[in-house]
Design a protein around this motif. Sequence first.
Motif, PDB file in Angstrom:
ATOM      1  N   LEU B  27       0.819  -1.207   0.000  1.00  0.00           N
ATOM      2  CA  LEU B  27       0.000   0.000   0.000  1.00  0.00           C
ATOM      3  C   LEU B  27       0.852   1.256   0.000  1.00  0.00           C
ATOM      4  O   LEU B  27       0.610   2.196  -0.764  1.00  0.00           O
ATOM      5  CB  LEU B  27      -0.940   0.000   1.210  1.00  0.00           C
ATOM      6  CG  LEU B  27      -1.862   1.213   1.310  1.00  0.00           C
ATOM      7  CD1 LEU B  27      -2.799   1.300   0.125  1.00  0.00           C
ATOM      8  CD2 LEU B  27      -2.653   1.190   2.618  1.00  0.00           C
ATOM      9  N   ARG B 103      -6.446  -6.297  -3.916  1.00  0.00           N
ATOM     10  CA  ARG B 103      -5.621  -5.965  -2.752  1.00  0.00           C
ATOM     11  C   ARG B 103      -6.082  -4.688  -2.048  1.00  0.00           C
ATOM     12  O   ARG B 103      -6.004  -4.594  -0.822  1.00  0.00           O
ATOM     13  CB  ARG B 103      -4.167  -5.801  -3.204  1.00  0.00           C
ATOM     14  CG  ARG B 103      -3.520  -7.107  -3.592  1.00  0.00           C
ATOM     15  CD  ARG B 103      -2.922  -7.792  -2.396  1.00  0.00           C
ATOM     16  NE  ARG B 103      -1.842  -6.990  -1.834  1.00  0.00           N
ATOM     17  CZ  ARG B 103      -1.358  -7.135  -0.612  1.00  0.00           C
ATOM     18  NH1 ARG B 103      -1.854  -8.055   0.180  1.00  0.00           N
ATOM     19  NH2 ARG B 103      -0.382  -6.360  -0.197  1.00  0.00           N
ATOM     20  N   PHE B 104      -6.491  -3.695  -2.840  1.00  0.00           N
ATOM     21  CA  PHE B 104      -6.863  -2.393  -2.267  1.00  0.00           C
ATOM     22  C   PHE B 104      -8.213  -1.963  -2.824  1.00  0.00           C
ATOM     23  O   PHE B 104      -8.304  -0.988  -3.588  1.00  0.00           O
ATOM     24  CB  PHE B 104      -5.795  -1.361  -2.593  1.00  0.00           C
ATOM     25  CG  PHE B 104      -4.394  -1.825  -2.332  1.00  0.00           C
ATOM     26  CD1 PHE B 104      -4.006  -2.210  -1.054  1.00  0.00           C
ATOM     27  CD2 PHE B 104      -3.458  -1.898  -3.351  1.00  0.00           C
ATOM     28  CE1 PHE B 104      -2.718  -2.665  -0.803  1.00  0.00           C
ATOM     29  CE2 PHE B 104      -2.166  -2.343  -3.101  1.00  0.00           C
ATOM     30  CZ  PHE B 104      -1.786  -2.724  -1.826  1.00  0.00           C
ATOM     31  N   PRO B 105      -9.276  -2.638  -2.414  1.00  0.00           N
ATOM     32  CA  PRO B 105     -10.585  -2.370  -3.020  1.00  0.00           C
ATOM     33  C   PRO B 105     -11.017  -0.915  -2.823  1.00  0.00           C
ATOM     34  O   PRO B 105     -10.942  -0.385  -1.719  1.00  0.00           O
ATOM     35  CB  PRO B 105     -11.515  -3.345  -2.289  1.00  0.00           C
ATOM     36  CG  PRO B 105     -10.787  -3.775  -1.068  1.00  0.00           C
ATOM     37  CD  PRO B 105      -9.341  -3.701  -1.401  1.00  0.00           C
TER      38      PRO B 105
END
Lengths: 120, 120
Positions: B27, B103-105
């Motif tokens: 992230l 991974r990062f909705p």
Amino acid sequence: MTAFKVLPVPADAPEPLPEPAVGDLRLEAVLGVLNDPLRLGIVRKFLLEREEFDHSCGWLGLDRPKSSLTHHFKVLREAGVIRQRQYGLERRSHVRIDDLEARFPGLLRLVADWTPPEPA
Amino acid sequence: MTAFKVLPVPADAPEPLPEPAVGDLRLEAVLGVLNDPLRLGIVRKFLLEREEFDHSCGWLGLDRPKSSLTHHFKVLREAGVIRQRQYGLERRSHVRIDDLEARFPGLLRLVADWTPPEPA
DNA sequence: CACGCTGTACGATTGGAGTCGTACAAGGTT
DNA sequence: AACCTTGTACGACTCCAATCGTACAGCGTG
């Protein structure tokens, strides 16, 4: 609707320190401030472990000099991620959950689910 | 489920250039790469105006030297935001929509809704 | 094969951000 | 008032990233 705990602000709370208005929040500024693992950890801890109204800088127990922490908190505030108020000796902070959720829905969820990198 | 158009990859497509695996996406790295208005604009345009399989570097029509664009595309690829393949002369790219969404909705939604700052 | 096109590689420069020491300000306590 | 505590301000240092010029590599076409 908000997945994070929003605590009420006492009526006699001091004015917040200078910060951008909700409408002035800029995605590139917020992302640019959350690219640091230290700050990411600060915001994440604020989101997950908040219990009182808000927390002083030292509550985090970070092993960094005070002047470094001052810097990071100021950076977070000027990007609009946290709000700071002066309570006598202490400067307490909390994440601007409602504002960020309104402008960048889902972003705080990503921060809360973030896993710190291996310290090794 | 995915809000963005995902085009099929031809069976005879070249291998992608080196990139992090889905599980290795970080992230802080992705955010650190999207803090630049230029790169934010690149990813946004890729998300909104994609029509063919993928696009060459020059398709964006950016008014920057080629060596600068090479740099930004490489940075985006190494952070895992885009995938690049070599098609003869051209190196074409597309956003790793499925991987990022997994991974990062919600992150790509924020990028797509981003408004560039005033050029004035 | 010579030329044009797309994009890379390398290097120099520049500006900005992180880090932290020291000195200081301001409120609380005794 | 003396003192402690919390945090700021300022400045210095270092390091990384952005920018871009130039030279070059690779492919395609005539």
